[in-house]
Design a protein around this motif. Structure first.
Motif, PDB file in Angstrom:
ATOM      1  N   VAL A 118       0.858  -1.191   0.000  1.00  0.00           N
ATOM      2  CA  VAL A 118       0.000   0.000   0.000  1.00  0.00           C
ATOM      3  C   VAL A 118       0.890   1.235   0.000  1.00  0.00           C
ATOM      4  CG1 VAL A 118      -0.213   0.104   2.509  1.00  0.00           C
ATOM      5  CG2 VAL A 118      -2.038   1.017   1.091  1.00  0.00           C
ATOM      6  N   GLU A 119       0.371   2.333  -0.551  1.00  0.00           N
ATOM      7  CA  GLU A 119       1.173   3.555  -0.642  1.00  0.00           C
ATOM      8  C   GLU A 119       1.567   4.086   0.733  1.00  0.00           C
ATOM      9  OE1 GLU A 119      -0.613   6.593  -3.019  1.00  0.00           O
ATOM     10  OE2 GLU A 119      -1.130   5.178  -4.601  1.00  0.00           O
ATOM     11  N   ASN A 120       0.621   4.064   1.661  1.00  0.00           N
ATOM     12  CA  ASN A 120       0.873   4.633   2.977  1.00  0.00           C
ATOM     13  C   ASN A 120       0.557   3.589   4.052  1.00  0.00           C
ATOM     14  OD1 ASN A 120       1.216   6.198   5.197  1.00  0.00           O
ATOM     15  ND2 ASN A 120      -0.441   7.635   4.757  1.00  0.00           N
ATOM     16  N   PRO A 121       1.532   2.801   4.449  1.00  0.00           N
ATOM     17  CA  PRO A 121       1.270   1.764   5.445  1.00  0.00           C
ATOM     18  C   PRO A 121       0.814   2.312   6.798  1.00  0.00           C
ATOM     19  CG  PRO A 121       3.561   1.684   4.709  1.00  0.00           C
ATOM     20  CD  PRO A 121       2.895   2.800   3.983  1.00  0.00           C
ATOM     21  N   ALA A 122       1.177   3.530   7.096  1.00  0.00           N
ATOM     22  CA  ALA A 122       0.760   4.124   8.366  1.00  0.00           C
ATOM     23  C   ALA A 122      -0.747   4.380   8.387  1.00  0.00           C
ATOM     24  CB  ALA A 122       1.513   5.421   8.610  1.00  0.00           C
ATOM     25  N   ALA A 123      -1.363   4.472   7.221  1.00  0.00           N
ATOM     26  CA  ALA A 123      -2.805   4.705   7.156  1.00  0.00           C
ATOM     27  C   ALA A 123      -3.572   3.537   7.752  1.00  0.00           C
ATOM     28  CB  ALA A 123      -3.234   4.942   5.713  1.00  0.00           C
ATOM     29  N   LEU A 124      -3.103   2.318   7.520  1.00  0.00           N
ATOM     30  CA  LEU A 124      -3.748   1.135   8.096  1.00  0.00           C
ATOM     31  C   LEU A 124      -3.720   1.208   9.621  1.00  0.00           C
ATOM     32  CD1 LEU A 124      -2.266  -1.643   5.806  1.00  0.00           C
ATOM     33  CD2 LEU A 124      -4.667  -1.027   6.001  1.00  0.00           C
ATOM     34  N   ARG A 125      -2.584   1.532  10.143  1.00  0.00           N
ATOM     35  CA  ARG A 125      -2.427   1.607  11.599  1.00  0.00           C
ATOM     36  C   ARG A 125      -3.313   2.699  12.186  1.00  0.00           C
ATOM     37  NH1 ARG A 125       3.311   2.555  14.745  1.00  0.00           N
ATOM     38  NH2 ARG A 125       2.519   2.086  16.804  1.00  0.00           N
ATOM     39  N   GLU A 126      -3.360   3.853  11.536  1.00  0.00           N
ATOM     40  CA  GLU A 126      -4.157   4.966  12.037  1.00  0.00           C
ATOM     41  C   GLU A 126      -5.649   4.649  11.968  1.00  0.00           C
ATOM     42  OE1 GLU A 126      -4.890   7.826  14.192  1.00  0.00           O
ATOM     43  OE2 GLU A 126      -2.797   7.544  13.657  1.00  0.00           O
ATOM     44  N   LEU A 127      -6.080   3.969  10.921  1.00  0.00           N
ATOM     45  CA  LEU A 127      -7.480   3.573  10.819  1.00  0.00           C
ATOM     46  C   LEU A 127      -7.861   2.620  11.946  1.00  0.00           C
ATOM     47  CD1 LEU A 127      -8.000   3.038   6.988  1.00  0.00           C
ATOM     48  CD2 LEU A 127      -9.221   4.629   8.451  1.00  0.00           C
ATOM     49  N   ARG A 128      -7.014   1.641  12.194  1.00  0.00           N
ATOM     50  CA  ARG A 128      -7.287   0.688  13.275  1.00  0.00           C
ATOM     51  C   ARG A 128      -7.362   1.404  14.621  1.00  0.00           C
ATOM     52  NH1 ARG A 128      -3.116  -2.463  10.931  1.00  0.00           N
ATOM     53  NH2 ARG A 128      -1.914  -2.142  12.819  1.00  0.00           N
ATOM     54  N   ARG A 129      -6.484   2.347  14.835  1.00  0.00           N
ATOM     55  CA  ARG A 129      -6.483   3.089  16.101  1.00  0.00           C
ATOM     56  C   ARG A 129      -7.729   3.957  16.250  1.00  0.00           C
ATOM     57  NH1 ARG A 129      -0.399   5.084  17.612  1.00  0.00           N
ATOM     58  NH2 ARG A 129       0.439   3.001  17.966  1.00  0.00           N
ATOM     59  N   SER A 130      -8.139   4.598  15.161  1.00  0.00           N
ATOM     60  CA  SER A 130      -9.339   5.434  15.211  1.00  0.00           C
ATOM     61  C   SER A 130     -10.576   4.586  15.497  1.00  0.00           C
ATOM     62  CB  SER A 130      -9.521   6.188  13.893  1.00  0.00           C
ATOM     63  OG  SER A 130      -8.479   7.124  13.715  1.00  0.00           O
ATOM     64  N   ILE A 131     -10.653   3.413  14.869  1.00  0.00           N
ATOM     65  CA  ILE A 131     -11.761   2.498  15.127  1.00  0.00           C
ATOM     66  C   ILE A 131     -11.765   2.094  16.598  1.00  0.00           C
ATOM     67  CG2 ILE A 131     -12.620   0.159  14.666  1.00  0.00           C
ATOM     68  CD1 ILE A 131     -11.693   0.623  11.720  1.00  0.00           C
ATOM     69  N   ALA A 132     -10.602   1.772  17.128  1.00  0.00           N
ATOM     70  CA  ALA A 132     -10.496   1.364  18.530  1.00  0.00           C
ATOM     71  C   ALA A 132     -10.906   2.509  19.461  1.00  0.00           C
ATOM     72  CB  ALA A 132      -9.073   0.912  18.833  1.00  0.00           C
ATOM     73  N   ARG A 133     -10.539   3.726  19.129  1.00  0.00           N
ATOM     74  CA  ARG A 133     -10.915   4.872  19.969  1.00  0.00           C
ATOM     75  C   ARG A 133     -12.430   5.042  20.010  1.00  0.00           C
ATOM     76  NH1 ARG A 133      -6.304   7.750  17.224  1.00  0.00           N
ATOM     77  NH2 ARG A 133      -4.610   7.666  18.732  1.00  0.00           N
ATOM     78  N   ILE A 134     -13.059   4.932  18.843  1.00  0.00           N
ATOM     79  CA  ILE A 134     -14.517   5.076  18.796  1.00  0.00           C
ATOM     80  C   ILE A 134     -15.186   3.975  19.614  1.00  0.00           C
ATOM     81  CG2 ILE A 134     -16.546   4.936  17.300  1.00  0.00           C
ATOM     82  CD1 ILE A 134     -14.871   6.353  15.142  1.00  0.00           C
ATOM     83  N   LEU A 135     -14.726   2.739  19.448  1.00  0.00           N
ATOM     84  CA  LEU A 135     -15.310   1.629  20.190  1.00  0.00           C
ATOM     85  C   LEU A 135     -15.104   1.789  21.693  1.00  0.00           C
ATOM     86  CD1 LEU A 135     -14.326  -1.367  17.893  1.00  0.00           C
ATOM     87  CD2 LEU A 135     -16.601  -0.365  18.201  1.00  0.00           C
ATOM     88  N   THR A 136     -13.960   2.324  22.085  1.00  0.00           N
ATOM     89  CA  THR A 136     -13.682   2.544  23.505  1.00  0.00           C
ATOM     90  C   THR A 136     -14.641   3.569  24.096  1.00  0.00           C
ATOM     91  OG1 THR A 136     -11.348   1.994  23.208  1.00  0.00           O
ATOM     92  CG2 THR A 136     -11.929   3.303  25.158  1.00  0.00           C
ATOM     93  N   VAL A 137     -14.849   4.667  23.404  1.00  0.00           N
ATOM     94  CA  VAL A 137     -15.772   5.700  23.883  1.00  0.00           C
ATOM     95  C   VAL A 137     -17.186   5.137  23.962  1.00  0.00           C
ATOM     96  CG1 VAL A 137     -16.818   7.940  23.346  1.00  0.00           C
ATOM     97  CG2 VAL A 137     -14.346   7.625  23.129  1.00  0.00           C
ATOM     98  N   GLU A 138     -17.586   4.369  22.953  1.00  0.00           N
ATOM     99  CA  GLU A 138     -18.921   3.747  22.963  1.00  0.00           C
ATOM    100  C   GLU A 138     -19.103   2.867  24.194  1.00  0.00           C
ATOM    101  OE1 GLU A 138     -21.872   3.616  21.008  1.00  0.00           O
ATOM    102  OE2 GLU A 138     -21.022   5.537  20.404  1.00  0.00           O
ATOM    103  N   ARG A 139     -18.117   2.043  24.469  1.00  0.00           N
ATOM    104  CA  ARG A 139     -18.207   1.126  25.617  1.00  0.00           C
ATOM    105  C   ARG A 139     -18.186   1.870  26.949  1.00  0.00           C
ATOM    106  NH1 ARG A 139     -14.676  -2.360  22.180  1.00  0.00           N
ATOM    107  NH2 ARG A 139     -16.121  -3.871  21.300  1.00  0.00           N
ATOM    108  N   GLU A 140     -17.427   2.948  27.030  1.00  0.00           N
ATOM    109  CA  GLU A 140     -17.409   3.757  28.250  1.00  0.00           C
ATOM    110  C   GLU A 140     -18.783   4.355  28.523  1.00  0.00           C
ATOM    111  OE1 GLU A 140     -14.404   6.686  27.608  1.00  0.00           O
ATOM    112  OE2 GLU A 140     -12.786   5.360  28.248  1.00  0.00           O
ATOM    113  N   GLU A 141     -19.449   4.816  27.487  1.00  0.00           N
ATOM    114  CA  GLU A 141     -20.747   5.457  27.665  1.00  0.00           C
ATOM    115  C   GLU A 141     -21.852   4.442  27.935  1.00  0.00           C
ATOM    116  OE1 GLU A 141     -21.544   8.232  24.550  1.00  0.00           O
ATOM    117  OE2 GLU A 141     -19.898   9.517  25.160  1.00  0.00           O
ATOM    118  N   GLN A 142     -21.679   3.211  27.481  1.00  0.00           N
ATOM    119  CA  GLN A 142     -22.682   2.182  27.741  1.00  0.00           C
ATOM    120  C   GLN A 142     -22.596   1.676  29.179  1.00  0.00           C
ATOM    121  OE1 GLN A 142     -22.164  -0.894  24.850  1.00  0.00           O
ATOM    122  NE2 GLN A 142     -23.135   0.289  23.221  1.00  0.00           N
ATOM    123  N   GLY A 143     -21.395   1.612  29.688  1.00  0.00           N
ATOM    124  CA  GLY A 143     -21.194   1.028  31.018  1.00  0.00           C
ATOM    125  C   GLY A 143     -21.233   2.025  32.076  1.00  0.00           C
TER     126      GLY A 143
END
Length: 66
Positions: A41-66
């Motif tokens: 891929v042209e920008n391998p760091a993009a994969l890592r950043e996408l995964r991290r952003s997804i994880a951040r969103i899921l973390t906030v969702e779980r914090e607000e549910q619990g």
């Protein structure tokens, strides 16, 4: 794509977060498909950043549910 900060994610409504999550997952799937097809891929760091952003969103969702 710029990185999503936790502060920005917390300011979003739940619907906005879920919409953003789906967009990020679709983009990640597209990049992974490109990697499989082209072997790299042209920008391998993009994969890592996408995964991290997804994880951040899921973390906030779980914090607000619990």
């Amino acid at each position: 794509m710029p990185a999503l900060k936790v502060k920005e994610i917390r300011q979003m409504s739940r619907e906005e977060r879920l919409k953003k999550l789906e967009e990020l997952k679709a983009e990640l799937m597209k990049l992974r498909t490109d990697v499989k097809a082209k072997g790299r891929v042209e920008n391998p760091a993009a994969l890592r950043e996408l995964r991290r952003s997804i994880a951040r969103i899921l973390t906030v969702e779980r914090e607000e549910q619990g």
